[in-house]
Design an enzyme around this catalytic site. Structure first.
Site, PDB file in Angstrom:
ATOM      1  NE  ARG A   1      10.970   5.064   1.671  1.00  0.00           N
ATOM      2  CZ  ARG A   1       9.679   5.032   1.379  1.00  0.00           C
ATOM      3  NH1 ARG A   1       8.820   5.778   2.030  1.00  0.00           N
ATOM      4  NH2 ARG A   1       9.227   4.229   0.428  1.00  0.00           N
ATOM      5  CG  ASP A   2       6.845   2.879   3.741  1.00  0.00           C
ATOM      6  OD1 ASP A   2       6.161   3.422   4.616  1.00  0.00           O
ATOM      7  OD2 ASP A   2       6.466   2.783   2.557  1.00  0.00           O
TER       8      ASP A   2
ATOM      9  CG  HIS B   1       6.146   6.742   7.076  1.00  0.00           C
ATOM     10  ND1 HIS B   1       5.932   8.093   7.202  1.00  0.00           N
ATOM     11  CD2 HIS B   1       6.450   6.530   5.763  1.00  0.00           C
ATOM     12  CE1 HIS B   1       6.101   8.668   6.016  1.00  0.00           C
ATOM     13  NE2 HIS B   1       6.423   7.747   5.132  1.00  0.00           N
TER      14      HIS B   1
ATOM     15  CB  SER C   1       1.145   6.620  -1.345  1.00  0.00           C
ATOM     16  OG  SER C   1       1.995   6.739  -2.445  1.00  0.00           O
TER      17      SER C   1
ATOM     18  CG  HIS D   1       6.052   1.292  -2.379  1.00  0.00           C
ATOM     19  ND1 HIS D   1       7.177   1.162  -1.603  1.00  0.00           N
ATOM     20  CD2 HIS D   1       5.136   1.901  -1.585  1.00  0.00           C
ATOM     21  CE1 HIS D   1       6.957   1.684  -0.395  1.00  0.00           C
ATOM     22  NE2 HIS D   1       5.715   2.131  -0.356  1.00  0.00           N
TER      23      HIS D   1
ATOM     24  CG  HIS E   1       1.391   1.451   1.655  1.00  0.00           C
ATOM     25  ND1 HIS E   1       1.945   1.429   2.912  1.00  0.00           N
ATOM     26  CD2 HIS E   1       2.231   2.179   0.887  1.00  0.00           C
ATOM     27  CE1 HIS E   1       3.064   2.131   2.908  1.00  0.00           C
ATOM     28  NE2 HIS E   1       3.272   2.598   1.688  1.00  0.00           N
TER      29      HIS E   1
END
Lengths: 349, 292
Positions: A12-13, A16, A167, A194, A196
């Site tokens: 999913r990520d 990107h 995010s 989550h 980054h």
């Protein structure tokens, strides 16, 4: 101490980082390699989740049902999961088909101050007995107290846990410590994180979150994902193993998948660079990176300046249309700063 | 000149903005402002203005049907579905500002006259009101358009609980309307709430995938459409004229509000409340003419 659940959002990520061009082969190879590795769920879809394939944030190569069906066929022991942001996807167009396609775990997300926009969707799923988590994106943009208030709303809608997304990769360990401790003390559902990696702290921040009581870590193999990427799951699982925290993960299986499947999937150059560092510092949504690079090229401005300006304007996920406007404004004679960076970037693209 | 009485159900942001706008109308007056929450700011304001109020919601109209001929429903999709049959029985002209989609969808600049003979018209959503006219212009010039997408970004502060609780219907209704008005099957609507301070002005982008678009014609018609909409929504303006790159036509527009109830950034209120008033005034004028 309870077991730490690893949510795997590589498909999913990571989408990107591929401008949402994951192929059926990618999904099949990945699911075969990771099924039964002990990750709690494998999440699949467009980078911004169900319903997000669009001109605004990028069209996916595959339609989402093909992605989900391909993954489902190749997962026997691991739950298939999805992410969805209300306002992008709807119950009728996206959740109902996903349920039909056998999705078993749902993350419903929104900007960190807008939890009430997830009520309809969380309740809809919970009423059907489906495992559902709330996600607060860009958590760094609100105070820990506000985050708690929003997380409590998601808890009241029936979410089984609340996951904070860093995010923009804007977190320091102190920020993570404070907000996770506050949530763990005041929620009766699970708390997840989550991270980054814009400023190189994703794994460290995930570990900090676990130390403060988070029981879900949402990340990707090789850290493959938006902007500078995510929390690298191989790393965090190794750290958790070393410090005696249970994850139920077969680390060798995960490392084998990382070695054997990820090089094919990743293809492109990927990781931290000067642009993603500035974007993390400015606190701008990681997935804006490719859009910013394109706009910088088109208007001949420094992409770092675009990120700084977007940070000042407090852009949130989904506002990709603001990037062109900012770039255009910066390119006007008053704001122009034609630097070497443009040239360097063009040679990278 | 005589005035036609209107009722407003729902005392949140949208209902209260309509109430404020009615002050300017020469042919409409508010006969009842009804909600459920006695503490709502709207109710307090209406009382100060000397407007009849009630916390009995639609019951206020059932009990006193003569208080209005036109009813603005600014509650929520779920509540409007319950209200619609009651309003029909009471023979009220219902203007639905929720995404319930019980009656015909109306964008005044596109199909106002088709809607006046009906008993229930639906205003889709603020995002729909702002973007569908532009999408329609594009699909009129290029019926072969492959795909149309709209993105509406509104300030968090201007999205009240009704909008938030209906975000799913909001998104779906906008997309459905986009397809219905343009005749293009593949459409998408994206709604983004932005909590930035100071709040951002309502901002909309319309994308269309077209091979070889006639950009001069599209630009000309978009400017015409902008002028027509400005007549009832003064703060409506095209920010970036239609441009073409990589197969897509992009148009960006914003709506600055009149600042009647919420501040000017809340163009999302004006685009739908101005549309509602436009319909009501048109309807009222016809009624008054018939009565001579």
């Amino acid at each position: 101490m309870s077991k730490i659940k690893i949510f795997d959002c590589t498909l999913r990520d990571g989408n990107h980082a591929l401008k949402h061009q994951l192929t059926e082969d990618n999904i099949e190879d990945y699911c075969l390699a990771m099924d039964g590795s002990g990750v709690y769920t494998i999440m699949v879809g467009h980078g911004n989740g169900l319903g997000a394939s669009s001109l605004q944030v990028g069209l996916a190569l595959l339609d989402e049902r093909t992605m989900l069906q391909t993954a489902k066929k190749n997962l026997e022991r691991t739950k298939l999961g999805i992410y969805m942001i209300p306002g992008f996807g709807t119950i009728k167009d996206n959740l109902e088909p996903a349920i039909q396609d056998g999705v078993e775990l749902f993350e419903i997300g929104c900007h960190c101050t807008e939890a009430d926009t997830t009520r309809e969707h969380i309740e809809y799923l919970c009423n059907r007995g489906l495992e559902t988590y709330g996600v607060l994106m860009m958590y760094h943009m609100a105070s820990p107290e506000k985050i708690l208030e929003e997380a409590q709303k998601m808890q009241s809608y029936g979410a089984k846990g609340v996951i904070l997304m860093d995010s923009a990769g804007a977190s320091t360990p102190e920020m993570v410590q404070r907000v996770i401790a506050l949530l763990v003390d005041n929620l009766h559902v699970q708390v997840g994180f989550h991270p980054h990696n814009n400023m190189g702290l994703a794994v460290g921040n995930a570990y900090t979150a676990v130390c403060e009581g988070a029981t879900i870590i949402d990340g990707t193999l090789r850290g493959f994902g938006a902007g500078a990427g995510n929390c690298q799951l191989e790393d965090i699982v190794a750290v958790l193993e070393k410090t005696g925290k249970r994850t139920g993960i077969d680390l060798y299986k995960m490392l084998d998948a990382s070695d054997q499947v990820m090089p094919d999937i990743m293809g492109t150059e990927f990781g931290q660079d000067s642009i993603s560092i500035v974007s993390g510092q400015a606190g701008v949504f990681s997935a804006f990176k490719l859009h910013v690079l394109n706009a910088a090229k088109e208007f001949g401005v420094d992409p770092r300046d675009i990120f700084k300006e977007l940070g000042k304007r407090k852009a949130v996920g989904g506002q990709e249309d603001m990037i062109v406007e900012v770039a255009e404004k910066l390119s006007s004679p008053m704001g122009s700063r034609n630097s070497n960076v443009n040239y360097q970037l063009e040679s990278l693209l | 000149m005589n005035k036609i009485k209107v009722g407003i159900i729902g005392t949140g942001n949208i209902g209260t903005d309509i109430l404020m706008k009615l002050k300017r109308s020469s042919i409409l007056e508010c006969g009842i402002f009804a909600g459920r929450n006695p503490d709502s700011k709207g109710i307090q304001l209406a009382k100060k203005m000397g407007v009849p109020t009630s916390t009995e919601s639609i019951r206020a109209i059932e009990e006193n049907p003569d208080c209005c001929e036109i009813v603005f429903d600014a509650t929520s999709a779920t509540v409007h579905k319950q209200n619609a049959p009651i309003l029909r029985r009471l023979k009220k002209f219902a203007i639905d500002l929720t995404p319930a989609h019980v009656g015909k969808m109306c964008v005044p600049v596109l199909n106002l006259e088709d809607c006046l003979l009906l008993d229930n018209v639906n205003l889709i959503t603020c995002g729909g009101q702002a973007t569908i006219p532009i999408a329609k212009v594009i699909s009129d010039v290029h019926p072969e358009t492959k795909y149309i997408e709209i993105v509406a970004t509104i300030a968090s502060k201007s999205a009240g609980p009704g909008t938030r609780n209906n975000i799913d219907e909001f998104t779906q209704a906008t997309r459905d309307a986009l397809s219905e008005f343009t005749g293009i099957e593949h459409t998408k609507a994206i709604i983004v709430l932005n909590p930035a301070e100071p709040p951002i002005t309502m901002h909309n982008t319309v994308y269309a995938l077209i091979d070889n678009p006639n950009m001069d014609e599209i630009r000309r018609r978009v400017r015409e459409m902008e002028a027509k909409i400005k007549k009832y929504v003064p703060g409506y303006s095209i920010l970036l004229e239609p441009s073409y790159e990589n197969g897509r036509v992009t148009t960006t527009l914003q709506v600055v509000g009149l600042g009647d109830y919420l501040p000017k950034y809340s163009g999302n209120l004006d685009i739908i409340t101005c549309a509602a008033i436009e319909i009501a005034e048109y309807y009222a004028r016809e009624k008054l003419l018939k009565r001579g």
